[in-house]
Design a protein around this motif. Sequence first.
Motif, PDB file in Angstrom:
ATOM      1  N   TRP A 208       0.771  -1.249   0.000  1.00  0.00           N
ATOM      2  CA  TRP A 208       0.000   0.000   0.000  1.00  0.00           C
ATOM      3  C   TRP A 208       0.796   1.288   0.000  1.00  0.00           C
ATOM      4  O   TRP A 208       0.258   2.333  -0.314  1.00  0.00           O
ATOM      5  N   VAL A 209       2.096   1.261   0.299  1.00  0.00           N
ATOM      6  CA  VAL A 209       2.807   2.542   0.317  1.00  0.00           C
ATOM      7  C   VAL A 209       2.867   3.194  -1.053  1.00  0.00           C
ATOM      8  O   VAL A 209       3.056   4.403  -1.158  1.00  0.00           O
ATOM      9  N   THR A 210       2.719   2.402  -2.113  1.00  0.00           N
ATOM     10  CA  THR A 210       2.799   2.995  -3.444  1.00  0.00           C
ATOM     11  C   THR A 210       1.443   3.495  -3.926  1.00  0.00           C
ATOM     12  O   THR A 210       1.349   4.096  -4.979  1.00  0.00           O
ATOM     13  N   ARG A 211       0.407   3.238  -3.143  1.00  0.00           N
ATOM     14  CA  ARG A 211      -0.924   3.679  -3.572  1.00  0.00           C
ATOM     15  C   ARG A 211      -1.161   5.116  -3.143  1.00  0.00           C
ATOM     16  O   ARG A 211      -0.365   5.711  -2.436  1.00  0.00           O
ATOM     17  N   SER A 212      -2.305   5.675  -3.585  1.00  0.00           N
ATOM     18  CA  SER A 212      -2.547   7.082  -3.281  1.00  0.00           C
ATOM     19  C   SER A 212      -3.094   7.226  -1.869  1.00  0.00           C
ATOM     20  O   SER A 212      -3.706   6.313  -1.320  1.00  0.00           O
ATOM     21  N   LEU A 213      -2.870   8.399  -1.315  1.00  0.00           N
ATOM     22  CA  LEU A 213      -3.296   8.659   0.055  1.00  0.00           C
ATOM     23  C   LEU A 213      -4.767   9.045   0.103  1.00  0.00           C
ATOM     24  O   LEU A 213      -5.263   9.698  -0.801  1.00  0.00           O
ATOM     25  N   ASP A 214      -5.414   8.654   1.177  1.00  0.00           N
ATOM     26  CA  ASP A 214      -6.788   9.071   1.399  1.00  0.00           C
ATOM     27  C   ASP A 214      -6.759  10.322   2.281  1.00  0.00           C
ATOM     28  O   ASP A 214      -6.845  10.253   3.500  1.00  0.00           O
ATOM     29  N   TRP A 215      -6.623  11.457   1.624  1.00  0.00           N
ATOM     30  CA  TRP A 215      -6.445  12.720   2.368  1.00  0.00           C
ATOM     31  C   TRP A 215      -7.627  13.002   3.273  1.00  0.00           C
ATOM     32  O   TRP A 215      -7.468  13.457   4.398  1.00  0.00           O
ATOM     33  N   THR A 216      -8.817  12.772   2.732  1.00  0.00           N
ATOM     34  CA  THR A 216     -10.014  13.105   3.503  1.00  0.00           C
ATOM     35  C   THR A 216     -10.001  12.370   4.828  1.00  0.00           C
ATOM     36  O   THR A 216     -10.233  12.950   5.889  1.00  0.00           O
ATOM     37  N   LYS A 217      -9.697  11.061   4.772  1.00  0.00           N
ATOM     38  CA  LYS A 217      -9.701  10.264   5.987  1.00  0.00           C
ATOM     39  C   LYS A 217      -8.548  10.695   6.898  1.00  0.00           C
ATOM     40  O   LYS A 217      -8.715  10.819   8.110  1.00  0.00           O
ATOM     41  N   MET A 218      -7.398  10.942   6.290  1.00  0.00           N
ATOM     42  CA  MET A 218      -6.222  11.305   7.080  1.00  0.00           C
ATOM     43  C   MET A 218      -6.489  12.599   7.850  1.00  0.00           C
ATOM     44  O   MET A 218      -6.179  12.703   9.039  1.00  0.00           O
ATOM     45  N   ILE A 219      -7.076  13.577   7.166  1.00  0.00           N
ATOM     46  CA  ILE A 219      -7.336  14.865   7.819  1.00  0.00           C
ATOM     47  C   ILE A 219      -8.403  14.702   8.896  1.00  0.00           C
ATOM     48  O   ILE A 219      -8.264  15.220  10.008  1.00  0.00           O
ATOM     49  N   SER A 220      -9.449  13.936   8.598  1.00  0.00           N
ATOM     50  CA  SER A 220     -10.515  13.820   9.601  1.00  0.00           C
ATOM     51  C   SER A 220     -10.037  12.983  10.793  1.00  0.00           C
ATOM     52  O   SER A 220     -10.384  13.270  11.937  1.00  0.00           O
ATOM     53  N   ASP A 221      -9.188  11.976  10.546  1.00  0.00           N
ATOM     54  CA  ASP A 221      -8.617  11.195  11.662  1.00  0.00           C
ATOM     55  C   ASP A 221      -7.808  12.090  12.592  1.00  0.00           C
ATOM     56  O   ASP A 221      -7.935  12.029  13.812  1.00  0.00           O
ATOM     57  N   GLU A 222      -6.952  12.901  11.974  1.00  0.00           N
ATOM     58  CA  GLU A 222      -6.075  13.748  12.781  1.00  0.00           C
ATOM     59  C   GLU A 222      -6.904  14.789  13.539  1.00  0.00           C
ATOM     60  O   GLU A 222      -6.639  15.069  14.701  1.00  0.00           O
ATOM     61  N   ASN A 223      -7.914  15.335  12.866  1.00  0.00           N
ATOM     62  CA  ASN A 223      -8.771  16.302  13.548  1.00  0.00           C
ATOM     63  C   ASN A 223      -9.472  15.670  14.734  1.00  0.00           C
ATOM     64  O   ASN A 223      -9.593  16.285  15.788  1.00  0.00           O
ATOM     65  N   SER A 224      -9.944  14.452  14.552  1.00  0.00           N
ATOM     66  CA  SER A 224     -10.663  13.825  15.663  1.00  0.00           C
ATOM     67  C   SER A 224      -9.693  13.495  16.792  1.00  0.00           C
ATOM     68  O   SER A 224     -10.033  13.591  17.963  1.00  0.00           O
ATOM     69  N   ARG A 225      -8.460  13.145  16.444  1.00  0.00           N
ATOM     70  CA  ARG A 225      -7.466  12.880  17.488  1.00  0.00           C
ATOM     71  C   ARG A 225      -7.177  14.153  18.281  1.00  0.00           C
ATOM     72  O   ARG A 225      -7.216  14.159  19.519  1.00  0.00           O
ATOM     73  N   MET A 226      -6.930  15.236  17.563  1.00  0.00           N
ATOM     74  CA  MET A 226      -6.639  16.492  18.246  1.00  0.00           C
ATOM     75  C   MET A 226      -7.850  16.957  19.054  1.00  0.00           C
ATOM     76  O   MET A 226      -7.705  17.542  20.111  1.00  0.00           O
ATOM     77  N   HIS A 227      -9.034  16.666  18.507  1.00  0.00           N
ATOM     78  CA  HIS A 227     -10.252  17.056  19.209  1.00  0.00           C
ATOM     79  C   HIS A 227     -10.324  16.376  20.577  1.00  0.00           C
ATOM     80  O   HIS A 227     -10.662  17.010  21.574  1.00  0.00           O
TER      81      HIS A 227
END
Lengths: 407, 245
Positions: A208-227
């Motif tokens: 999977w490292v060569t596949r594209s990133l799921d930005w939407t999920k990555m951003i929402s995950d990080e936001n929920s963590r910081m939240h």
Amino acid sequence: MKQLFKQRLTTHLKEMMRYLRLVFNDYFVLALLFVIGGLGYYYSNTLKQLHTGLWWAPIVIIGILLVSVQLGRFATLIEAPDYVFLLPREADLYHYLKSGFNYSLSIALSIQVLFWILLMPFIQVTMHVTAIDLYLLLATAVLLKTTWLNTDFARKYHLKRRWLSSRFLFRLLVPVVSFGFSIYINYWIGLAVALIALIVSWVSRRSWVTRSLDWTKMISDENSRMHTVYQFFNLFTDVPMLQGSVKRRRYVDGILNRIKLIPKNTYLYLYGHGIVRDNEMSGLYVRLLVIGTLLLVFVKGEMLPIFLSLLFIYLIGFQMIPFYFHFSDNAFVHVYPITDKYQLMSFQRVLLYLLTTVGVVFAIAVVAVNYTSLVTVFGVIIGEALEIWAFIYVYLPRRLARSERIR
Amino acid sequence: MSLKVSDLVGGYSQVPVLKDVNFDVKDGELVGLIGLNGAGKSTTINHIIGLLTPFKGSITINGTGLNDDVKKYKEQIAYIPEQPIVYKELTLKEHLEMTMLAYNLDQDQAWERAHQLLKLFRLDNKLDWFPDNFSKGMRQKVMIVCAFLTNAKLFIIDEPFLGLDPLAVNDLLNLISERKKQGASILMSTHVLDTAQRYCDRFVLLHDGKVRTEGTIEELRKLFPEAGDSLNDIYLTLAREGDAS
């Protein structure tokens, strides 16, 4: 890219330190020392009464280890604008995320060690274990946590094989099976299960490292963590970053739809919908309501339940007060052709509903537990009614007038 | 052939918003992506920049698909989102540096170009300000400056005109034609149809997640002779037809 992560981490740690200083002020540290001392004393006393062969001890051990494995999330420190600004560097972002992974891993593993140390005496008292067994258990927890984080890493990519990021599988099923084997059968087997899971998850990284990133999920995950982090700090101090998140909560529509759509009710409409859907407010309300009710169920006595229910009603009401100003930054409410008089009346009505609900729930709990004592039964009902009335119609207007002057 | 979208079926959840979308953007071409609110313009763009993965179909940039080679695919894109999005804790200068870093630009050349662009959009005295406190139009300008700082082969511009002053609109259009001459391809979604008519080489008209029609303004006029002369008229006719059917 590694540099970028380092930079972000420095800013992040600085921010965390600032909040931690606020949280761990002198009084809190003192209180914490007493609490830790008390708990430690209680723990060591309890241990003295335990022996091997208790049927529930293994379940407690597995449960605590399971909780421990869930702690420590994958901190990517990704920010929302990254998907625009770092778009051309997406392929290199792996190195950035790897730094984040290593950082998160180091924290998560320290948590595992801490839990293991805390749990060790309990295991030694309730189970037949050797020192090697204990180390094997720690190794299992470490492997499981590494797999857990690696799964969260995989989640950030558009995966071909979705099960590689399955939270049910790697967060719950594998740990339960692995710890189950460890505690009930053999520590080596538990370790082997954890190791296999880690190898599967680790080897799949290449796919999977060569596949594209799921930005939407990555951003929402990080936001929920910081939240979550900010929410914790918000218990002690004001956190400006905490913008309330909103949930639809369709099941309350029935009540909300009963508000008549006439100009007088404009604020009632706003406050009603706002408090129910604002996670900060409704979360606070529900948490305090549940804690209060549980407390009242377990507390017996003549005056204590009355005192506790009055205290909790006051606490809940007090926490709701700032919501009065929740909409004052919204230009619309200043444009609407309505007078301020209705704003206070509407807020009082919403609070009346909320606090009466609390009062009724508390009263039921108190009466159910203490139905033999007439003083408590009537005391709770009359006390609550008086308190709610005084809070909403005497205290609240004055308090709001004072806040209005300060603003 | 720069950007090619073939048989794209996609959307946010399991329900597809886009149904078999096909179009391309050739080198040195400005293609306007036209559609009502909710027609699927931004969804299409989100698929192209890789925020969403297609359920079916493919998207290639100069022959490279996203999952063939993420690096090669993404390096070619510069993107201007509809809602300007900036780092809260970075100044304008640091935003530009971030862009240079990300696109691996030569610092001296890039700064020279940056100063031209900043002057053009009258941001040159705000280098140490925080764009987070700017107005929407000014933040939009920051996004434009960052995007046109790069040497991207494909520019994806989502509804750029809203909130921009007329001077900035004009400057943006000049920048776009300059890049076109250098061979870059540009895909731009917009509602401002008369501007689109004057500047776009070709149009892709989206309706309800499908490409209703595509072509140059002459081709569209020929296809719908009774609809009227302007893109506006043609589009209104098509949209009403689409709703009626």
